[in-house]
Design a protein around this motif. Structure first.
Motif, PDB file in Angstrom:
ATOM      1  N   GLY A 333       0.778  -1.228   0.000  1.00 37.34           N
ATOM      2  CA  GLY A 333       0.000   0.000   0.000  1.00 37.34           C
ATOM      3  C   GLY A 333       0.810   1.278   0.000  1.00 37.34           C
ATOM      4  N   GLY A 334       2.130   1.177  -0.167  1.00 33.20           N
ATOM      5  CA  GLY A 334       2.942   2.372  -0.338  1.00 33.20           C
ATOM      6  C   GLY A 334       3.800   2.782   0.827  1.00 33.20           C
ATOM      7  N   ALA A 335       3.761   2.051   1.956  1.00 34.28           N
ATOM      8  CA  ALA A 335       4.637   2.377   3.076  1.00 34.28           C
ATOM      9  C   ALA A 335       6.082   2.108   2.684  1.00 34.28           C
ATOM     10  N   SER A 336       6.984   2.913   3.216  1.00 33.91           N
ATOM     11  CA  SER A 336       8.399   2.764   2.888  1.00 33.91           C
ATOM     12  C   SER A 336       9.109   1.929   3.940  1.00 33.91           C
ATOM     13  N   LEU A 380       7.504  -8.777  -3.011  1.00 33.14           N
ATOM     14  CA  LEU A 380       8.840  -8.413  -3.490  1.00 33.14           C
ATOM     15  C   LEU A 380       8.766  -7.298  -4.526  1.00 33.14           C
ATOM     16  N   LEU A 381       7.828  -7.417  -5.441  1.00 32.56           N
ATOM     17  CA  LEU A 381       7.671  -6.389  -6.479  1.00 32.56           C
ATOM     18  C   LEU A 381       7.198  -5.068  -5.878  1.00 32.56           C
ATOM     19  N   ALA A 382       6.371  -5.131  -4.853  1.00 37.07           N
ATOM     20  CA  ALA A 382       5.883  -3.906  -4.219  1.00 37.07           C
ATOM     21  C   ALA A 382       7.019  -3.138  -3.555  1.00 37.07           C
ATOM     22  N   VAL A 383       7.902  -3.844  -2.852  1.00 33.18           N
ATOM     23  CA  VAL A 383       9.038  -3.180  -2.202  1.00 33.18           C
ATOM     24  C   VAL A 383      10.011  -2.645  -3.252  1.00 33.18           C
ATOM     25  N   PHE A 384      10.220  -3.420  -4.321  1.00 28.82           N
ATOM     26  CA  PHE A 384      11.078  -2.938  -5.409  1.00 28.82           C
ATOM     27  C   PHE A 384      10.489  -1.673  -6.022  1.00 28.82           C
ATOM     28  N   TYR A 385       9.170  -1.660  -6.208  1.00 28.24           N
ATOM     29  CA  TYR A 385       8.500  -0.497  -6.777  1.00 28.24           C
ATOM     30  C   TYR A 385       8.668   0.723  -5.873  1.00 28.24           C
TER      31      TYR A 385
END
Length: 396
Positions: A333-336, A380-385
């Motif tokens: 959801g966009g958290a860093s 994994l793709l979300a964190v890479f994004y």
């Protein structure tokens, strides 16, 4: 010509700045559309929509607290075990004669106390959150096994499960099988959202912050409005508004307001952005971290009650991988991962992305092991994004 160039540049910068906030909403819509073709539209029917929220409500509740923990730069690995422990305690309280309200209240208080225990170690003893919550994960899993004697605790009646799978008593406006109360509730929620957005926009203008053009702002309100009305229509054409959806909605609105419109909300982002600078600015960083753990504990207690109600019993093995699902929802959801960035709404959208994927694959009878593979790749793709977009926008 110059004005046009400036406007185009401003729009491009606006899109870059907000792409991380809205891309997951578009991804959720795309996932639902893809699975609608793969499941012949079953995933879009009203009953399935209601089931998605009931089956994932406790994860979404945990995600609301987890995103605050992640924003301040920490992580909580204990929420699954704590939810199991509090779920078992809540079942014992209810079986001893306590009514539902008292059971829920005491469970939340117990969660807050557990949050205080962990928060003291993290904020004041300066032990890394990873270590503290890992120890708590083992501690409360062991305590759950002890108090349950590794056996399920059955509930004295079916009233307990109403919080997780029951329908609200407000579903009174029903005509020809359509629960119009859900549509009215959708209008109310949309109006509250519009008021909060207009207030937030005015505050940004007042303090000199950049805001999106009015046309963008109106389009955003219309898109969110369509989503709200679409969801309320799904509830209206099945059984009405589930109790757990009301609980979840109140939780989302409350903590969204706190993060966006209060001093403690600004402090949470400041500590997550740079704890040292926040400390030098006069912010009590330790107290902020401690308060966040209190919130996480309270929401974990509520999630434990909801899951116990959903299963209609307290299971000693309850809560397995809850923390991983909640963490995944926040990052999707966009958290860093580095802290300082994230929103409550983003965490909910991330949780719904995972829920939609799980639900779609289940409807297609895809085996559980492959569902784990897909969820791992999505995370994994979300964190890479996240890392990629931070570099592109100069935030990393």
């Amino acid at each position: 010509m110059s004005d046009t160039t400036v406007t185009s540049s401003s729009i491009r910068n606006l899109i870059k700045a907000n792409i991380r906030n809205y891309s997951m909403v578009l991804m959720l819509a795309l996932i639902m559309i893809i699975f609608s073709f793969l499941t012949d539209g079953v995933n879009l029917n009203s009953r399935n929509f209601t089931n998605i929220f009931m089956q994932n409500s406790y994860i979404l509740l945990l995600a609301v607290g987890m995103v605050l923990v992640i924003i301040v730069g920490n992580i909580d690995l204990s929420v699954g075990s704590v939810a199991a422990f509090i779920g078992a305690i809540s079942a014992m309280l209810y079986n001893s004669g306590a009514n539902m309200f008292v059971t829920i209240l005491l469970s939340i208080i117990l969660g807050v106390l557990i949050g205080a225990f962990q928060g003291a170690w993290i904020a004041y003893a300066k032990i890394p959150a990873f270590i503290v919550t890992l120890a708590a994960q083992l501690l409360f899993r062991g305590l759950t096994y002890i108090i349950t004697n590794v056996s399920p605790i059955s509930l004295r009646d079916d009233n307990f499960k109403q919080i997780a799978s029951g329908m609200a008593n407000i579903n009174v406006l029903t005509i020809n099988g359509v629960y119009y109360t859900a549509l009215v509730a959708g209008v109310v929620v949309f109006l509250i959202y519009v008021v909060l957005e207009i207030q937030g926009r005015r505050n940004k203008i007042k303090y000199g912050f950049k805001v999106s053009p009015m046309s963008f702002f109106i389009i955003k309100l219309l898109v969110i409005g369509l989503l709200i009305f679409g969801l309320s229509q799904r509830f209206a054409t099945y059984r009405g508004i589930p109790i757990v959806v009301i609980v979840l909605g109140v939780t989302i609105i409350f903590f969204s307001f706190i993060t966006n419109n209060t001093v403690i909300g600004r402090y949470i982002y400041a500590v997550g952005g740079n704890a040292r600078s926040a400390k030098l600015s006069g912010i009590n960083s330790e107290l902020v971290v401690f308060v966040v753990q209190l919130i996480m504990g309270g929401l974990t207690g509520l999630a434990g009650v909801v899951f116990t109600g959903y299963m209609n019993s307290a299971l000693p093995q309850a809560g397995n991988n809850f923390e991983l699902d909640a963490i995944a929802a926040c990052f999707i959801g966009g958290a860093s991962a580095s802290g300082g960035i994230g929103t409550v709404i983003g965490a909910i959208v991330g949780g719904l992305v995972m829920a939609a994927i799980n639900n779609g694959m289940s409807l297609m009878n895809i085996q559980a092991q492959w569902q784990y593979v897909v969820k791992a790749l999505v995370l994994l793709l979300a964190v890479f994004y996240d890392i990629y977009t931070r570099r592109k926008t100069g935030l990393g």
